[in-house]
Motif scaffolding. Structure first.
Motif, mmCIF file in Angstrom:
data_model
loop_
_atom_site.group_PDB
_atom_site.id
_atom_site.type_symbol
_atom_site.label_atom_id
_atom_site.label_comp_id
_atom_site.label_asym_id
_atom_site.label_seq_id
_atom_site.Cartn_x
_atom_site.Cartn_y
_atom_site.Cartn_z
ATOM 1 N N GLU A 8 -10.212 -12.158 5.510
ATOM 2 C CA GLU A 8 -9.709 -10.554 6.610
ATOM 3 C C GLU A 8 -10.737 -9.362 6.849
ATOM 4 O O GLU A 8 -11.265 -8.652 7.841
ATOM 5 C CB GLU A 8 -8.536 -9.965 5.682
ATOM 6 C CG GLU A 8 -8.227 -9.016 6.653
ATOM 7 C CD GLU A 8 -7.005 -8.138 6.100
ATOM 8 O OE1 GLU A 8 -6.345 -7.088 6.719
ATOM 9 O OE2 GLU A 8 -6.144 -8.079 4.910
ATOM 10 N N GLY A 12 -12.948 -7.332 9.819
ATOM 11 C CA GLY A 12 -13.059 -6.462 10.001
ATOM 12 C C GLY A 12 -14.056 -6.629 10.483
ATOM 13 O O GLY A 12 -14.628 -5.738 11.546
ATOM 14 N N ARG A 78 -8.722 -4.048 18.110
ATOM 15 C CA ARG A 78 -8.628 -2.456 18.431
ATOM 16 C C ARG A 78 -7.676 -1.982 16.837
ATOM 17 O O ARG A 78 -8.139 -1.420 16.018
ATOM 18 C CB ARG A 78 -9.097 -1.690 19.347
ATOM 19 C CG ARG A 78 -10.516 -2.149 19.627
ATOM 20 C CD ARG A 78 -10.507 -1.191 21.146
ATOM 21 N NE ARG A 78 -11.635 -1.174 21.480
ATOM 22 C CZ ARG A 78 -12.796 -0.667 21.177
ATOM 23 N NH1 ARG A 78 -13.057 0.439 20.644
ATOM 24 N NH2 ARG A 78 -13.726 -1.132 22.227
ATOM 25 N N MET A 79 -6.834 -2.594 17.546
ATOM 26 C CA MET A 79 -5.524 -1.509 16.637
ATOM 27 C C MET A 79 -5.781 -2.723 15.245
ATOM 28 O O MET A 79 -5.384 -2.275 14.089
ATOM 29 C CB MET A 79 -4.155 -2.624 17.104
ATOM 30 C CG MET A 79 -3.926 -1.956 18.707
ATOM 31 S SD MET A 79 -2.443 -1.952 19.457
ATOM 32 C CE MET A 79 -1.489 -3.029 18.217
ATOM 33 N N LYS A 80 -5.962 -3.975 15.363
ATOM 34 C CA LYS A 80 -5.990 -4.832 14.241
ATOM 35 C C LYS A 80 -7.318 -4.525 13.190
ATOM 36 O O LYS A 80 -7.236 -4.265 11.672
ATOM 37 C CB LYS A 80 -6.056 -6.333 14.151
ATOM 38 C CG LYS A 80 -6.793 -7.255 13.169
ATOM 39 C CD LYS A 80 -5.181 -7.274 12.745
ATOM 40 C CE LYS A 80 -5.586 -8.172 11.274
ATOM 41 N NZ LYS A 80 -4.261 -8.531 10.287
ATOM 42 N N VAL A 82 -8.612 -1.585 12.728
ATOM 43 C CA VAL A 82 -7.349 -0.022 12.645
ATOM 44 C C VAL A 82 -6.694 -0.062 11.485
ATOM 45 O O VAL A 82 -7.076 -0.320 9.579
ATOM 46 C CB VAL A 82 -6.506 0.655 13.015
ATOM 47 C CG1 VAL A 82 -5.924 2.148 12.573
ATOM 48 C CG2 VAL A 82 -8.131 1.567 14.179
ATOM 49 N N GLU A 83 -5.947 -1.501 11.214
ATOM 50 C CA GLU A 83 -5.400 -1.680 10.038
ATOM 51 C C GLU A 83 -6.360 -2.525 8.759
ATOM 52 O O GLU A 83 -5.500 -1.806 7.622
ATOM 53 C CB GLU A 83 -4.490 -3.042 10.570
ATOM 54 C CG GLU A 83 -3.358 -2.878 10.172
ATOM 55 C CD GLU A 83 -2.349 -4.267 11.517
ATOM 56 O OE1 GLU A 83 -2.339 -5.038 10.274
ATOM 57 O OE2 GLU A 83 -2.061 -4.511 12.408
ATOM 58 N N ILE A 84 -7.008 -3.236 9.268
ATOM 59 C CA ILE A 84 -8.092 -3.778 8.412
ATOM 60 C C ILE A 84 -8.942 -2.552 7.542
ATOM 61 O O ILE A 84 -8.623 -2.550 6.703
ATOM 62 C CB ILE A 84 -9.394 -4.481 8.627
ATOM 63 C CG1 ILE A 84 -7.808 -6.406 9.346
ATOM 64 C CG2 ILE A 84 -10.445 -5.281 7.826
ATOM 65 C CD1 ILE A 84 -9.465 -6.791 10.095
ATOM 66 N N LYS A 86 -8.235 0.650 7.271
ATOM 67 C CA LYS A 86 -6.971 1.091 6.021
ATOM 68 C C LYS A 86 -6.763 0.426 5.306
ATOM 69 O O LYS A 86 -6.601 0.768 3.099
ATOM 70 C CB LYS A 86 -5.960 1.167 6.988
ATOM 71 C CG LYS A 86 -4.986 2.144 6.718
ATOM 72 C CD LYS A 86 -3.254 2.930 7.066
ATOM 73 C CE LYS A 86 -2.440 3.604 6.308
ATOM 74 N NZ LYS A 86 -1.333 3.167 7.479
ATOM 75 N N ASP A 87 -6.455 -0.981 5.076
ATOM 76 C CA ASP A 87 -6.327 -2.095 3.917
ATOM 77 C C ASP A 87 -7.518 -1.665 2.769
ATOM 78 O O ASP A 87 -7.765 -1.828 2.067
ATOM 79 C CB ASP A 87 -5.885 -3.575 4.087
ATOM 80 C CG ASP A 87 -4.716 -3.576 4.499
ATOM 81 O OD1 ASP A 87 -3.278 -2.063 4.589
ATOM 82 O OD2 ASP A 87 -4.409 -4.551 5.498
ATOM 83 N N TRP A 88 -9.001 -2.409 3.575
ATOM 84 C CA TRP A 88 -10.347 -1.647 2.600
ATOM 85 C C TRP A 88 -9.946 -0.982 2.177
ATOM 86 O O TRP A 88 -10.755 -0.517 0.990
ATOM 87 C CB TRP A 88 -11.325 -2.120 4.261
ATOM 88 C CG TRP A 88 -12.458 -1.933 3.061
ATOM 89 C CD1 TRP A 88 -13.723 -0.786 3.484
ATOM 90 C CD2 TRP A 88 -13.217 -2.476 1.960
ATOM 91 N NE1 TRP A 88 -14.442 -0.445 2.629
ATOM 92 C CE2 TRP A 88 -14.512 -2.164 1.970
ATOM 93 C CE3 TRP A 88 -12.958 -3.695 1.139
ATOM 94 C CZ2 TRP A 88 -15.222 -2.635 0.528
ATOM 95 C CZ3 TRP A 88 -13.504 -4.381 0.789
ATOM 96 C CH2 TRP A 88 -14.674 -3.490 0.052
ATOM 97 N N GLN A 90 -8.258 1.530 0.594
ATOM 98 C CA GLN A 90 -6.804 1.818 -0.357
ATOM 99 C C GLN A 90 -7.893 0.336 -1.710
ATOM 100 O O GLN A 90 -7.692 0.465 -2.108
ATOM 101 C CB GLN A 90 -5.645 0.876 -0.257
ATOM 102 C CG GLN A 90 -4.730 1.815 0.427
ATOM 103 C CD GLN A 90 -3.829 1.139 1.503
ATOM 104 O OE1 GLN A 90 -3.325 0.725 1.607
ATOM 105 N NE2 GLN A 90 -2.995 2.383 2.064
#
Length: 113
Positions: A8, A12, A78-80, A82-84, A86-88, A90
């Motif tokens: 993942e 990213g 691009r949406m993915k 943003v998700e990655i 955010k997870d990174w 945290q």
């Protein structure tokens, strides 16, 4: 660097590079290899997987009598990303709490915790 990079996080990194500009596989591999240990044989399956998932699209451009396959990030990519990211963030904060406990008071004051 000897720390293993998750798939993942590697996704990213590829998406982040391609958000800046379209690139062909060799350049993507070299850019990522500047930060983490990665081989060409690892990168091309990642690029295929991201393309199959609809996160990247490809096009060819002629170069010295041959075609180079370029990769471009899609809207879904691009949406993915943003998700990655955010997870990174945290994940990074939670690791820092363990690896750098002396900075805990500083982070709390800054509102990161």
């Amino acid at each position: 660097m000897s720390i293993q990079v998750s798939s993942e996080l590697l996704d990213g990194m590829v998406l982040a590079l391609l958000k800046r500009e379209d690139m062909y596989g060799y350049i993507i591999t070299n850019r990522i290899a500047e930060s983490v240990s990665i081989s060409v044989s690892t990168m091309y399956p990642v690029l295929r997987r991201l393309t199959t998932a609809g996160l990247l699209e490809t096009y060819d451009k002629p170069f010295q009598g041959r075609n180079r396959r370029y990769y471009r990030i899609t809207v879904a990519g691009r949406m993915k990303l943003v998700e990655i990211l955010k997870d990174w963030e945290q994940y990074k904060v939670s690791l820092d709490e363990i690896l750098y406990p002396e900075n805990e008071k500083h982070r709390t004051r800054e509102g990161v915790k």
